[in-house]
Structures are given as C-alpha cells and as structure tokens.
Design a protein around this motif. Structure first.
Motif, PDB file in Angstrom:
ATOM      1  N   GLN A 268       0.815  -1.207   0.000  1.00  0.00           N
ATOM      2  CA  GLN A 268       0.000   0.000   0.000  1.00  0.00           C
ATOM      3  C   GLN A 268       0.854   1.265   0.000  1.00  0.00           C
ATOM      4  O   GLN A 268       0.372   2.335  -0.391  1.00  0.00           O
ATOM      5  CB  GLN A 268      -0.926   0.009   1.223  1.00  0.00           C
ATOM      6  CG  GLN A 268      -1.860  -1.183   1.286  1.00  0.00           C
ATOM      7  CD  GLN A 268      -2.806  -1.249   0.095  1.00  0.00           C
ATOM      8  OE1 GLN A 268      -3.183  -0.208  -0.479  1.00  0.00           O
ATOM      9  NE2 GLN A 268      -3.189  -2.462  -0.292  1.00  0.00           N
ATOM     10  N   LYS A 273       1.896  -0.443  -6.143  1.00  0.00           N
ATOM     11  CA  LYS A 273       0.457  -0.163  -6.087  1.00  0.00           C
ATOM     12  C   LYS A 273       0.083   0.869  -7.156  1.00  0.00           C
ATOM     13  O   LYS A 273      -0.921   0.721  -7.880  1.00  0.00           O
ATOM     14  CB  LYS A 273       0.076   0.356  -4.700  1.00  0.00           C
ATOM     15  CG  LYS A 273      -1.400   0.680  -4.518  1.00  0.00           C
ATOM     16  CD  LYS A 273      -1.678   1.103  -3.090  1.00  0.00           C
ATOM     17  CE  LYS A 273      -3.168   1.372  -2.904  1.00  0.00           C
ATOM     18  NZ  LYS A 273      -3.699   2.418  -3.785  1.00  0.00           N
ATOM     19  N   GLU A 277      -2.307  -0.091 -10.506  1.00  0.00           N
ATOM     20  CA  GLU A 277      -3.568   0.633 -10.687  1.00  0.00           C
ATOM     21  C   GLU A 277      -3.563   1.461 -11.968  1.00  0.00           C
ATOM     22  O   GLU A 277      -4.612   1.640 -12.606  1.00  0.00           O
ATOM     23  CB  GLU A 277      -3.837   1.516  -9.474  1.00  0.00           C
ATOM     24  CG  GLU A 277      -4.174   0.718  -8.207  1.00  0.00           C
ATOM     25  CD  GLU A 277      -4.459   1.612  -7.027  1.00  0.00           C
ATOM     26  OE1 GLU A 277      -4.247   2.852  -7.163  1.00  0.00           O
ATOM     27  OE2 GLU A 277      -4.883   1.094  -5.964  1.00  0.00           O
ATOM     28  N   ARG A 290     -12.437   4.546 -10.959  1.00  0.00           N
ATOM     29  CA  ARG A 290     -11.068   4.071 -10.878  1.00  0.00           C
ATOM     30  C   ARG A 290     -11.035   2.699 -10.202  1.00  0.00           C
ATOM     31  O   ARG A 290     -11.739   2.444  -9.219  1.00  0.00           O
ATOM     32  CB  ARG A 290     -10.198   5.031 -10.076  1.00  0.00           C
ATOM     33  CG  ARG A 290     -10.321   6.486 -10.524  1.00  0.00           C
ATOM     34  CD  ARG A 290      -9.749   6.708 -11.916  1.00  0.00           C
ATOM     35  NE  ARG A 290      -8.308   6.508 -11.923  1.00  0.00           N
ATOM     36  CZ  ARG A 290      -7.546   6.667 -13.011  1.00  0.00           C
ATOM     37  NH1 ARG A 290      -8.120   7.017 -14.191  1.00  0.00           N
ATOM     38  NH2 ARG A 290      -6.260   6.484 -12.950  1.00  0.00           N
ATOM     39  N   ASN A 292      -9.018  -0.374  -8.189  1.00  0.00           N
ATOM     40  CA  ASN A 292      -7.894  -0.591  -7.271  1.00  0.00           C
ATOM     41  C   ASN A 292      -7.276  -1.962  -7.512  1.00  0.00           C
ATOM     42  O   ASN A 292      -7.920  -2.871  -8.029  1.00  0.00           O
ATOM     43  CB  ASN A 292      -8.366  -0.501  -5.815  1.00  0.00           C
ATOM     44  CG  ASN A 292      -8.873   0.891  -5.467  1.00  0.00           C
ATOM     45  OD1 ASN A 292      -8.352   1.894  -5.972  1.00  0.00           O
ATOM     46  ND2 ASN A 292      -9.890   0.963  -4.621  1.00  0.00           N
TER      47      ASN A 292
END
Length: 329
Positions: A268, A273, A277, A290, A292
């Motif tokens: 995270q 990440k 994404e 969006r 994740n």
C-alpha cells in the motif's frame, strides 16, 4: 578355763573352773556387734565371681506378636477405610509386595517392604485409589456449580479463555518441599486473540522476537526470575500487558517514515500499487470509476518480497500477474 585363787588365813588354794556359758554369751555378743557394723558400712565389692554370689536372671515374658494385618485382609475390603488419608508407609497394612532400595550386587533383588526405610522416606498416594477418588468427587458435587453454558467444546473455551497458564509441581524426598523448578511460569496465547491492527501486530512481533511461532501463531512467555510462582505469574502478566500497550503506541516519527525506512515490504505504500492501478485504469477518463489493485495481487507481491523467492511464491506471483493483465488462459 579360769584360774581361781582363794586365800584363807595362811593357806592358799588354787583350782581351775571351766567357763562355758559365759564364753558362748560373749561370742554371740561379738557376732551381733559385727553384724551391726557390717550393716552400717558399705557392702564389700568382690571381683571374684563365686557361684554362690550369682543372681538368677529374671525371665522376660514376651507377648505374642500377631501376624501382619495383610494376611487377614479380604480381597473385597474397603480400602478407603484402611488407608483414609496421606500417611507414612506401613508394611503390615499394605497388601502389596513392594520393594525399593539399592543393592550392591548385580543380580540381588531390592529389599522388601518390611524394615525398609526407603519406603518410609518418600510420600505416597496410596489413599488416592480410583474408588476413593470417585467417592470424594461425589461428595464434592453438592458444593459445585453447573458447567457454564457456551463452553461445551474446546474451541469455545479457547475463544472465551485464550490464555493458557502452565506451571509444574514436584514431589520429591528433600528437607524442603519447595522445588526450585516449580517457580517457572509459562503463559501461551494466540496472537490473533489480541485483536491487533497491522501496525500494532508488526511492532508486537518485533518486540517479542523468537517467542512467537509463526506456524501456529502462538506466543510463549516464560518467567523464572522471581523466587515464587505467584511472583513470576504476576511478572508474566505485566510483560504481556506492557507489550500490548506498547505495540499500540504510534510515535510521531513513525508517521514520517518513507518507503526506504520500512522494515518490510508494504504494497500500500510502494510504487507497485501505483503501477498496477495505472495499468488497470489505462485509457480511462478522469470522471470514470477508478479500479484498485486486487488484494490477492497485493498479497502475492508482499509475500514475494518479505519471504523471499521460492517456487511457490514465484508461481503465485505469476498467476496473480496474469490475472491482473487479463492474460490468464
């Protein structure tokens, strides 16, 4: 004999008279006086053993010793009445061929139970036979409360009482009944029962070190610094309480930690990440929804970096990457 002389005028007559009675009377008086003196004086110690001076020994009457009680016991007797409580070993009461002791010869059997000091030294539990224990439990039932509801299984008991308290008691033949090893206290619990968040769990594991088993998730704390068992138990509970509160404390400098300062790989807070994404949201406008990164992909990446590269981690990372790129067959 006595000589008597009589003088009558000019004639002198001499004659003798045998005195018998007076002599006997004087002899008796002398014996009586000697006996009186002997009674007043100490007796004479005669070292020479004379047959006439021996004193007859007094005959000792010894009572008849009855046979051991074990020979008169019935096989179906009430042992709780014979041996009701803890006491020293009595060979004439215990109907068992017990032997104990050290022998110097190799093939010689240990001494029997009669006149055996070794059996009398150690405490015994001959009063705790199964029928006696059952009888005592039946007598204690009237003082017991019903078993609490919700604790019928081992899983339910672990859920409500996650802490295990382990001690040891020793029975030995020493001048003191306190064994040094009986002071050791061990407490165990599963770390998931503390309900720690990710930050607190990581900090907790770093504080306890190798006292946590990662396979079973069990934390083990052993305390033996104090001389008494109660003191070590209180110290163990203090350690557990201090570890729990310290792991939940967030220092001010922890908020400023960057990716380079992390002790472990956190998906995270890593660029992986952002990259994953951006691939998922490729070609979407700013107003679109969006996406994740999936948790399965994040878990595979963290496991690969934290646990190291092996066949399982690489295959799992490959599988999640193909699924992320929608390339899985």
């Amino acid at each position: 004999m006595a000589l008597i002389t009589l003088i009558a005028g000019r004639c002198t007559v001499k004659f003798s008279v045998r005195v018998i009675g007076s002599r006997y009377r004087s002899t008796e008086r002398e014996l009586d006086s000697r006996k009186h003196l002997d009674d007043e004086q100490f007796p004479v110690l005669n070292f020479k053993q004379v047959r006439s001076q021996r004193v007859a020994r007094r005959k000792i009457i010894r009572p008849e010793v009855p046979p051991p009680r074990t020979q008169q016991m019935a096989t179906d007797q009430d042992w709780g009445a014979v041996w009701p409580g803890p006491k020293s070993f009595n060979p004439s009461v215990v109907p068992l061929p017990l032997r104990q002791g050290y022998v110097s010869k190799k093939h010689q059997t240990p001494p029997g139970k009669f006149a055996n000091a070794e059996l009398m030294k150690i405490p015994n539990f001959l009063h705790l036979t199964p029928p006696v224990i059952k009888r005592q439990c039946e007598a204690l039932k009237q003082f017991c409360t019903p078993w609490p509801k919700g604790l019928e299984t081992e899983e339910k008991m672990k859920k409500h009482f996650p802490l295990d308290f382990i001690t040891s008691d020793y029975c030995h033949a020493l001048p003191t009944i306190r064994n040094p090893l009986s002071r050791i206290v061990t407490i165990q619990l599963k770390l998931e029962s503390l309900k720690l968040d990710k930050h607190a769990r990581d900090k907790f594991l770093r504080l306890v070190g190798d006292r946590h088993n990662a396979d079973t998730d069990v934390l083990t704390l052993v305390t033996d610094r104090c001389p008494l068992k109660k003191q070590n138990y209180d110290y163990a509970m203090y350690l557990l309480t201090a570890l729990f509160h310290e792991s939940n404390v967030v220092e001010s400098w922890e908020e400023t930690k960057s990716e380079a300062d992390m002790e472990y790989y956190d998906f995270q807070r890593n660029r992986s990440k952002v990259s994953s994404e951006s691939i998922l949201n490729w070609g979407k406008a700013e107003g679109d929804v969006r996406l994740n990164a999936p948790l399965s992909y994040a878990s595979s990446v963290e496991q690969l970096f934290n646990d190291g590269e092996n066949e399982y981690n690489l295959s799992k990372y490959k599988e999640q990457t193909l699924s992320l790129l929608d390339l899985a067959k």
